[in-house]
Enzyme design. Structure first.
Site, PDB file in Angstrom:
ATOM      1  CD  GLN A 164      42.101  32.705  17.382  1.00 35.08           C
ATOM      2  OE1 GLN A 164      42.678  33.528  18.085  1.00 35.08           O
ATOM      3  NE2 GLN A 164      42.114  31.418  17.655  1.00 35.08           N
ATOM      4  N   GLY A 165      38.887  34.757  14.051  1.00 36.40           N
ATOM      5  CA  GLY A 165      37.508  35.102  14.394  1.00 36.40           C
ATOM      6  C   GLY A 165      36.871  34.041  15.269  1.00 36.40           C
ATOM      7  CE1 TYR A 166      38.858  29.732  15.638  1.00 31.25           C
ATOM      8  CE2 TYR A 166      39.449  28.897  17.798  1.00 31.25           C
ATOM      9  CZ  TYR A 166      39.402  28.736  16.437  1.00 31.25           C
ATOM     10  OH  TYR A 166      39.899  27.594  15.879  1.00 31.25           O
ATOM     11  CB  SER A 167      36.555  35.902  21.400  1.00 30.04           C
ATOM     12  OG  SER A 167      37.494  35.044  21.993  1.00 30.04           O
ATOM     13  CD  GLU A 171      45.082  30.830  20.559  1.00 28.29           C
ATOM     14  OE1 GLU A 171      44.968  32.010  20.920  1.00 28.29           O
ATOM     15  OE2 GLU A 171      44.106  30.086  20.302  1.00 28.29           O
TER      16      GLU A 171
END
Length: 280
Positions: free
Chosen positions: A126-129, A244
């Site tokens: 997951q590339g969020y933060s 999530e």
């Protein structure tokens, strides 16, 4: 209100218990019992068994590979997995990006990505933060500029769990710097082997390598890998986070953890009485 399981549900519970007892990998149990870190292959060994059985994605719609179980059956499943101390399946594909793809994706995207998520052939991250966009996720700065049939992506993500094993990642990127923060974001699927993608480990205080920082330098991503409309990725992001946060609670596993603590407290002594009898 009927709070007891029906005869059919009790039969299902026994079926689940029997399946776990007969199919959970012995070598995986040994790794757990010895307290070793789990490898990618450890996680996938159980994933593949569940996928072969057709039980890997109970919450998915049947048409995309789900089980068609009732809410009670899914509750029983989670309780039995926790009671047997089974490792959890990686949520990034099954619980996060998978539902986004079958909800917002094109038929071509569903055909390309969903089978690999179910089989375990594709491991996701997951590339969020970002360093300056954690709790204020909409302030992210990773930028994607359209260049014909591709986006050119530059930026940095951090705390990316298990990215060292990932084949694919789902990333929030800014495609319109002039729009309101939430309205200028797009949702891209990026092959982690693409030139320009660099994964650097973040070693925790416990010496573990679970999280990473991910650098993207002139990474070319096909426009066909964008989910939903350009600049409307925040819609996908919110939908994903709802999945999530409901899944991350891990209620059954948390209950199992409390039971273990109580068991230890009953057997361990504090002077002449068990720990559980000591309020301090």
């Amino acid at each position: 209100m009927q709070l007891e399981f029906s005869p059919e549900e009790i039969a299902f519970q026994q079926e689940v218990r029997t399946f776990i007892a007969e199919n959970y990998p012995e070598n995986l149990r040994s790794v757990q019992d010895e307290g070793h870190d789990l490898s990618k292959e450890d996680f996938l060994s159980w994933h593949r068994i569940l996928a072969k059985k057709g039980w890997i994605a109970p919450a998915w719609p049947v048409e995309y590979g789900g089980t068609g179980w009732t809410a009670t059956q899914r509750f029983i499943w989670s309780e039995e997995l926790a009671a047997a101390d089974c490792v959890g399946t990686m949520p990034f594909g099954l619980s996060m990006v998978g539902p986004v793809i079958y909800t917002f994706g094109t038929p071509e995207q569903k055909a390309q990505f969903l089978p690999g998520i179910l089989s375990g052939d594709d491991w996701w991250c997951q590339g969020y933060s970002e360093p300056g966009a954690g709790s204020d996720l909409a302030s992210l700065r990773t930028k994607a500029v359209r260049d014909g049939d591709h986006y050119v992506v530059n930026g940095q993500k951090t705390w990316t769990t298990m990215a060292q094993h990932a084949d694919w990642g789902f990333f929030l990127v800014r495609t319109d710097s002039d729009a309101k923060a939430q309205e200028g974001i797009s949702f891209l699927l990026i092959n982690m082997k693409t030139p320009g993608v660099t994964v650097r480990p973040i070693i925790t205080l416990g010496g573990e390598h679970e999280v990473n920082e991910v650098w993207l330098e002139d990474v070319r991503v096909p426009v066909a890998n964008r989910i939903y409309e350009e600049n409307k990725g925040w819609t996908c992001a919110k939908f994903l986070l709802a999945h999530e946060r409901t899944g991350i609670a891990a209620v059954a596993r948390s209950k199992r953890g409390v039971e273990k603590i109580k068991s230890i407290a009953r057997t361990e002594q504090d002077g002449d009485r068990p720990l559980i009898a000591n309020p301090f």
